[in-house]
Design an enzyme around this catalytic site. Structure first.
Site, PDB file in Angstrom:
ATOM      1  N   ASP A  17      -6.434  -2.762   3.134  1.00  0.00           N
ATOM      2  CA  ASP A  17      -5.426  -3.025   2.950  1.00  0.00           C
ATOM      3  C   ASP A  17      -5.810  -4.774   3.816  1.00  0.00           C
ATOM      4  OD1 ASP A  17      -3.765  -1.637   1.814  1.00  0.00           O
ATOM      5  OD2 ASP A  17      -3.521  -0.974   3.602  1.00  0.00           O
ATOM      6  N   ASP A  42       0.435  -1.930  -0.547  1.00  0.00           N
ATOM      7  CA  ASP A  42       0.196   0.162   0.228  1.00  0.00           C
ATOM      8  C   ASP A  42       0.485   1.412   0.070  1.00  0.00           C
ATOM      9  OD1 ASP A  42      -2.148   1.762   0.366  1.00  0.00           O
ATOM     10  OD2 ASP A  42      -1.395   1.394   2.436  1.00  0.00           O
ATOM     11  N   ASP A  54      -0.973  -0.717   6.166  1.00  0.00           N
ATOM     12  CA  ASP A  54      -1.708   0.240   7.184  1.00  0.00           C
ATOM     13  C   ASP A  54      -3.196   0.167   7.565  1.00  0.00           C
ATOM     14  OD1 ASP A  54      -2.238   1.962   5.619  1.00  0.00           O
ATOM     15  OD2 ASP A  54      -1.973   3.516   7.025  1.00  0.00           O
TER      16      ASP A  54
END
Lengths: 349, 1177
Positions: free
Chosen positions: B861, B424, B857
């Site tokens: 995700d 990410d 995080d």
């Protein structure tokens, strides 16, 4: 182990700089951060060649010494099971061995090739006799051997646990199949004294066979296995039985029969008077009589020495091959990335 | 109390949400039927009818076991493993005469192993239980006997009336009755449910929101009929009958367990679902359990061993059958076995049955081929490895006080095999703390700082000539650092903006920033400083920026926003009447407020993404539209997030007309309410006048570029999946060295003219078709570019946007896309949704069949983390959801380098070595039994004493292998990081490939042969001591067993690379322990020790022959392996061999690489690239 003992280098040199800590907390820190001082052996060519060479240098002399020890042992081996069968029974050995009326007495003449120093151990050797068969090994009761009739949980002894409704002491197939050929020796006309005491392990005599246990109801069935026992002697003194009960590891084995406590001279002719009672004919086994001296390494067997020499010389050979290849071949380049700006350091072989 | 001031605000007026009424859908008709049968008697839990329903209490247990079922259940779990079942069956059969050993000696190791595993399970469960106890005993105010009294969570019943205070968790699923706000709203933080940190608004019914005192509750009676417990967090079907009226319930009135009450003093609610019926508990399924590739392969090896076991037993029983059948035959009759009086086990008349029974015996006897302690050892080792990972100080983030956490210990070795990382961006590569750095106002760009991306950009353009002349851009020129603000421009700072030519635009610009938001000011009582509680860090950055430039937002009331404005050097308080707020949504990508200022002007203030804002500008009089666009592009290039700021003065009439329409839309109950609201908003948000644009920077985390560089040097491919714009993503890519100078870009996008044209026609199918064609063509182009470049050393980067990704992930294009993507050294997917992230992960995982690692995080995700082979959560600012779904949690992206290159490599190596060695030692031991069997006419007689064998796996060989699994290091952490290429050993699975596994197995068989045949040939016939004693079964067992113990432990010493005192202690200690055991065991009563009675002290130890044989056998056993390793290390070294050599030669200490090597390296790097690209074909 000299193989890995030597290749020590760089003890803890690439530990990461750690804050200065003292004593225990430092040790704990090193432990949790996996930076304990360690020796990290590396197989560098020098170490490899050195190790192989050292092994050779160590092993060949050891091999030579043991080979010499083995060579210095004198041994007389004589197979008698075939020759002791009278000619008329040659084609039907079973009839011979089963016929109780035929005399089993037999004479063997052994020539001493070399001076044999006392004590000379007398062994009988059986081949193709599976004393390590599971059924056979299990068929005994160590408790009963120690405690005698008082112990009656002898189911492991089947089928030789009870006879005519009475327990057998000693029970089991091992005792039942007791070897019963007997030997006596004479040199010229003089009878050679054979020491039959202390042929069994001391620990067996003292702790495994009862001093107050006497044979009972032994070999009383119609199908008699091996030898009989004197019911007046306690088991702890029946050394032939104790030796026999210590089962052999392999189907070909020797067992101690006794000791000759005097030297045998070269070219002496030893006459063996034997009673060929034991049936090895039904399963194709062989019987031998062995006279052997012994030294610090035991009896005659050059295998250990040869093996040591073989391993030692292979090591030296490998050391030379390695050295040769090492000198002839350049070091191969292994691809490893180096730190500087992602440059590839080299290629893959 | 910061909230005291806000208490009387009727947010319901501002937020469109307040008017949300549940739509009367069909579902409500189902109440009372199957699946919707729950009845709750509010405030009347002791109603006889309620008692009859017997709903579960609020007691929650997340433990796997209870005190009662622990033993049976954990045993059952244990015996789901094939190997353990085998050992159980063996243990059962061992009581029959089939068994070659005594039953106790078989049971003992099994009990040790099962006991150890059960103890581990028990400890883990105990921890869960302690948590449960804590949760169950939390306090809550419950309405009992006409007043509120404290009670424990676990004592709550369905229908209870409860009061929850600020910052408390809801004890169960509640129906909201009223709150401290007069209109019955409350704010809820659902971080524990979905990981979102922003506050959600809940709203009680009007007719219950007045319930506030004990008296009113005394009379309160209502019945809720609703759905049965289910796991759907986003729907609720039910109805409330109160005062004889039915009211449909929706999620708006439901407060879910484990969410937290925020910004609200207290609420009153009725318990609807308790304990395990609550939505969160219904949702609490175990995370998908992941198994590492090594473990899966290990299972296969176990099957191979089982096959070996069965086949050698089978061979043995054939020989045994033949041999036994001859016992009756005259010439071979082994009379000493009494074949005429035998049991079925040895019956020569029924040789087939005897052979079959022997087969079963064989399965038990050769069971030592199956390493009974393997599973439990591996589990223990992995737990210890995890502890080391957790303890690593180099992965400890001091600022947040967060160490690395291995949340599962299953995947440690998988960390060493990662082929592709899917990352990410926001919060993972960047800090997710927004800083206002630049703005463009009235066509003039302000803000001087240089972002990291710009530095990278400049470096790229000038090839590194730009050095740090930009200095520190942290704004530390004597002024204090303000979080979220990193703007330096003397032209407009410190009140200087009034002197700028376009000061009126600047004023309007910052007013918009100060007014158009949803933040709430919070005054620190001690310092008097203002801080803001905002939904997103971007928004906070805007308000802070406005404050720093003299437009200080300090008060929000229900209908107004007040600012301190600087005017002519004086502070003036200005208040704006807040009329409407049209919220931000990801679809709208903009937010607006309508205000009336002191001059009675109606203004619409709007901020939004450039893609939606420019088309809403009025057609005329936009003097600086082009400049602004230019600036926005520049900002995007610099990796900044941009927003366009605009306003519009409104006519009174237009507004009145529109307001009615808007209110109507908001209060409608139809399904398309949102569309109606959007359409209404659309009507007013047009003809905007551009003011400028803002740029906030999301700073890269510390060490990210270096880390990515290292990982790419380690041969790990990196994909970034981000929601950002393509330009931003590309520039961030450069900044974090994901894209490097000289890399060719393959860009796949749908922004071509044809498609834009089609979009105007709004023909969905045509668009889809054209898009698909376009993507296909672009992919094919990319493919041919890659093919062309194969012979050169050009690296490629693939950039694809979210819309293209939708099509590229379709079945027809997936393989082509993957094919192109894996040939590129880095891939960036921009504008991708959470679902797409998970889909991409799945595609990579299944398409390449290599190990994927996802790192993220945020809650968006989670899908990706769970889909990937390994999920790594960044325990950053965005809540704990990602961490909860992850397998490993680290505080900073840069720790990934150490996690993979050091711990991953070590763990992979350790586990691989450990398993190989386990098989080696058990094969070496098991086959000596077989060779001995062959010399005992396959009768099933073990070569050793029963207890030697039982202790083999438990005591004599287990500890060194555990030490190997926990402590071994081929090279130190520093060298692991210095030579990242070492990591490829794991990726290519060099240490656990079939040749290596089979090689170790072969080594095992070879060792067993050497041990057995040397022992046999050296001991046969002759005496082994000077007193003439010969070797018998007991002594041979001791000699051979001694050789086995020495050989396998020395083999361990030979194959490990790292000797601390621990290794020495375990290895030599194990051997020493064998002798100690032998002496102690030998001195037990002969009834216990049987064949081991004084065998060492009396028979073996005094014999030089015994010691010499041991030495010979051990050296001869190790010789083949030592030779192999010596030659391999010298002539065909593996990576770690080479590094070890360099270390030992001290050459790696040199900082500089010699020129000669450098030339060679450059030459080889070319070759390397070729071979790289060929390999990937």
């Amino acid at each position: 182990m000299e193989v890995d003992a030597g290749t020590t280098s760089a003890v803890g040199t690439d530990n990461q700089p750690t804050p200065v800590l003292r004593g225990r907390s430092k040790a704990i820190h090193q432990f949790t951060q996996q930076t304990l001082p360690a020796c990290k052996p590396v197989l560098t060519p020098a170490w490899v060649i050195g190790t192989f060479f050292l092994m050779g240098v160590l092993f060949i002399p050891v091999g030579l010494i043991s080979l010499h020890a083995s060579q210095s042992v004198n041994e007389i081996v004589d197979r008698y099971d075939v020759d002791c069968v009278p000619d008329i029974f040659k084609n039907n050995k079973m009839a011979y061995i089963k016929n109780a009326s035929v005399s089993k007495s037999c004479h063997r003449y052994l020539k001493v090739h070399k001076h044999m120093k006392a004590p000379i151990y007398i062994y009988y050797q059986l081949d193709n006799f599976y004393q390590n068969h599971r059924r056979y090994v299990k068929s005994r009761s160590d408790e009963q051997l120690l405690k005698g009739l008082g112990y009656n949980k002898t189911s492991s002894c089947e089928p030789q646990a009870f006879e005519n409704g009475l327990p057998i002491v000693p029970c089991g197939l091992v005792a039942w199949s007791l070897f019963n050929d007997t030997f006596s020796f004479s040199r010229g006309t003089k009878k050679l004294e054979i020491e039959r005491k202390n042929i069994a392990w001391k620990s067996d005599r003292e702790h495994k066979f009862g001093k107050n246990v006497y044979p009972f109801n032994f070999q009383n069935s119609s199908f008699i296995g091996g030898g009989k026992l004197d019911t007046t002697i306690p088991l702890s003194d029946q050394e032939d039985l104790i030796v026999w009960m210590r089962t052999a590891a392999f189907p070909s084995f020797r067992k101690l029969y006794g000791r000759i406590e005097e030297d045998l001279e070269e070219d002496d002719i030893i006459v063996v008077h034997l009673m060929n009672n034991y049936n090895t004919y039904s399963f194709g086994g062989t019987k031998m009589i062995v006279l052997s001296t012994s030294n610090w390494l035991g009896g005659k067997n050059s295998f250990l020495g040869v093996a040591y020499i073989f391993v030692g010389s292979s090591s030296i050979l490998i050391a030379f091959i390695f050295l040769l290849l090492h000198v002839k071949n350049p070091r191969p380049y292994v691809c490893i990335f180096l730190k500087d700006e992602g440059q590839f350091s080299n290629g893959c072989s | 109390m910061p909230f005291g001031r806000n208490e009387r605000i009727r947010f319901s007026k501002i937020y469109s949400l307040s008017c949300f009424r549940p739509s009367t859908s069909d579902e409500h008709g189902q109440i009372g039927q199957k699946g919707y049968s729950r009845v709750v008697y509010c405030n009347d839990p002791e109603n006889p009818e309620a008692l009859q329903l017997r709903y579960r209490g609020n007691y929650v247990s997340t433990t796997k076991y209870t005190a009662v079922n622990f033993i049976p259940k954990s045993l059952f779990e244990q015996f789901r493993r094939v190997a353990n079942i085998y050992f159980l069956v063996v243990a059962c059969v061992s009581f029959s005469p089939l068994a070659p050993f005594r039953a106790s000696s078989i049971l003992f190791p099994l009990l040790v192993v099962i006991g150890a595993t059960m103890a581990k399970e028990g400890v883990e469960d105990w921890r869960r239980r302690k948590q449960d106890i804590k949760a169950n005993n939390r306090k809550i105010h419950v309405y009992r006997d006409h007043s509120f009294s404290q009670s424990k969570w676990k004592d709550l019943r369905v229908g209870d009336l409860v009061k929850v205070h600020k910052d408390e968790y809801f004890p169960s699923d509640l129906l909201l009755l009223s709150s401290s706000y007069p209109d019955g709203i409350c704010y809820v933080e659902t971080m524990n449910l979905d990981g979102e940190t922003n506050l959600k608004l809940k709203h009680a019914f009007d007719f219950t929101s007045s319930l506030h005192d004990d008296n009113s509750f005394h009379k309160f009676k209502a019945v809720v009929k609703c759905e049965d417990p289910n796991e759907d967090l986003y729907s609720f079907v039910g109805s409330l009958s109160y005062n004889g009226q039915q009211h449909p319930l929706s999620l708006q009135q439901i407060l879910l367990r484990d969410s937290k009450l925020r910004n609200t003093e207290y609420i009153y609610g009725v318990v609807i679902f308790t304990g395990h019926d609550t939505k969160v508990m219904q949702n609490a399924t175990d995370p998908p359990s992941k198994r590492s590739k090594i473990e899966r392969r290990m299972d296969k090896i176990i099957y191979i061993l089982f096959t070996t076991l069965i086949s050698i037993s089978f061979i043995g029983s054939i020989f045994f059958g033949i041999r036994t059948s001859r016992d009756l035959n005259g010439s071979y009759g082994r009379w000493y076995l009494e074949p005429t009086r035998t049991t079925a086990l040895y019956d020569p008349k029924r040789p087939v049955l005897a052979a079959f029974l022997h087969f079963l015996t064989g399965l038990m006897l050769y069971g030592y081929l199956i390493p009974i302690s393997l599973y439990v050892s591996i589990e223990m080792v992995k737990v210890l490895q995890s502890i080391f990972i957790n303890q690593d100080q180099d992965m400890y983030h001091e600022e947040t006080n967060r160490p690395a956490r291995a949340r599962t210990s299953n995947l440690n070795e998988e960390l060493g095999q990662v082929d592709t990382i899917l990352s990410d961006k926001t919060g993972t590569l960047t800090c997710n703390s927004m800083e206002f750095v630049k703005c463009s106002i009235g066509g003039v760009a302000y803000g001087r700082g240089m972002t990291e991306v710009e530095l990278a950009l400049a470096k790229r353009k000038n090839l590194g000539q730009v050095e740090a002349d930009v200095g520190d851009n942290s704004g530390s020129h004597g002024q204090k650092v303000i979080k979220g603000f990193n703007f330096r421009d003397e032209r407009i700072m410190g009140g200087q903006w009034v002197n700028e030519g376009n000061s009126d635009v600047i004023q309007k610009f910052f007013r918009v920033l100060a007014i158009c938001h949803t933040a709430i000011p919070d005054v620190n009582k001690d310092t008097g400083e203002l801080s803001y509680e905002a939904e997103s860090p971007d928004e906070a950055a805007f308000v802070i920026a406005a404050r720093e430039l003299g437009f200080e937002f300090f008060q929000r009331t229900q209908t107004s926003i007040s600012l301190h404005e600087c005017e002519n050097g004086k502070k003036v308080d200005r208040s704006y009447e807040l009329l409407n707020m049209i919220e931000f949504s990801s679809a709208r990508k903009r937010m607006s407020v309508i205000i009336r200022n002191a001059e009675n002007q109606l203004l619409l203030l709007c901020k939004g993404a450039d893609s939606v804002m420019f088309e809403r500008l009025s057609k005329e009089s936009q003097p600086f539209e082009d400049q602004t666009k230019n600036h926005i592009n520049k900002y995007a290039e610099a990796g900044l997030r941009t927003l366009v700021i605009a306003y519009r003065p409104l006519e009174e009439e237009e507004y009145t007309k529109w307001e009615q329409e808007f209110l109507k839309a908001k209060t409608s109950v139809s399904v398309d309410r949102d569309d109606l609201v959007d359409a209404a908003a659309e009507k007013i948000e047009r003809n905007l006048i551009l003011l400028g644009a803002t740029a906030v920077e999301d700073k890269l985390q510390k060490g990210v570029p270096e880390c990515i560089q290292k990982l790419s040097n380690a041969g790990i491919k990196m994909w970034v999946l981000t929601g950002d714009k393509m330009e931003t993503a590309i520039n961030i890519g450069y900044a974090c060295s994901l894209l490097v100078q000289g890399m060719k870009q393959i860009v796949i996008t749908l922004d071509s003219h044809d498609i834009t044209a089609l979009e105007k026609l709004n023909d969905r199918e045509a668009i889809a078709k054209a898009s698909r064609e376009s993507i296909k063509k672009q992919l094919m182009d990319g493919r041919s570019q890659l093919d062309l470049a194969k012979s050169s050393a050009v690296l490629f980067g693939l950039i694809i946007d979210g819309r293209s990704l939708t099509f590229a992930l379709e079945k027809s294009l997936e393989s082509l896309f993957l094919d192109v993507a894996i040939d590129c050294s880095s891939v960036i997917c921009c504008r991708s949704s959470p679902k797409q992230k998970a889909l991409v992960t799945k595609m990579v995982k299944e398409g390449t069949r290599k190990t994927t690692l996802a790192i993220g995080d945020g809650a968006n995700d989670v899908g990706m983390l769970q889909e990937a082979d390994i999920g790594v959560g960044i325990s950053g600012a965005e809540g704990m959801q990602a961490v909860m779904a992850s397998d490993f949690a680290i505080a900073q992206f840069r720790f990934l380098e150490r996690l993979l290159l050091v711990h991953g490599h070590w763990c992979y190596r350790r586990i691989a070595m450990m398993i190989c060695y386990f098989f080696y030692k058990n094969i070496a031991f098991g086959f000596t039994l077989f060779w001995f069997e062959a010399h005992a006419s396959f009768s099933g007689q073990p070569a050793y004493n029963d207890w030697y064998m039982s202790f083999y796996n438990v005591f004599f060989t287990s500890l060194p292998v555990i030490a190997l699994g926990v402590f071994d290091q081929d090279v130190s952490a520093r060298l692991c990081l210095k030579y990242p290429m070492l990591y490829q050993e794991g990726v290519q699975n060099i240490l656990f490939n079939w040749p290596r596994i089979l090689g170790w197995m072969f080594n095992g068989v070879l060792s067993s042969m050497i041990i057995f045949f040397i022992c046999k040939n050296s001991t046969i016939h002759q005496s082994f001591r000077s007193d003439g004693h010969v070797i018998d079964y007991e002594i041979l067992g001791v000699i051979m067993y001694t050789c086995v113990i020495w050989a396998v432990n020395s083999q361990m010493a030979l194959s490990i690379n790292y000797f601390t005192w621990i290794q020495h202690f375990f290895i030599w200690g194990s051997i020493f322990f064998w002798y100690v055991f032998l002496i102690i065991y030998g001195y037990l009563n002969p009834a216990w020790s049987t064949t081991a009675y004084r065998v060492f002290t009396d028979a073996c130890a005094p014999s030089p022959f015994y010691w010499m044989t041991t030495l010979l056998v051990v050296v001869a056993t190790l010789l083949p392996y030592f030779m192999y390793r010596s030659f391999q290390t010298r002539f065909h070294p593996m990576f770690h061999d080479e590094i070890q050599r360099r270390r030992s030669e001290g050459s790696e200490c040199e900082g500089e690489v010699p020129d000669r090597v450098k030339d060679k390296m450059e030459h080889l790097s070319e070759r390397m690239k070729h071979s790289h690209s060929h390999r990937e074909m």
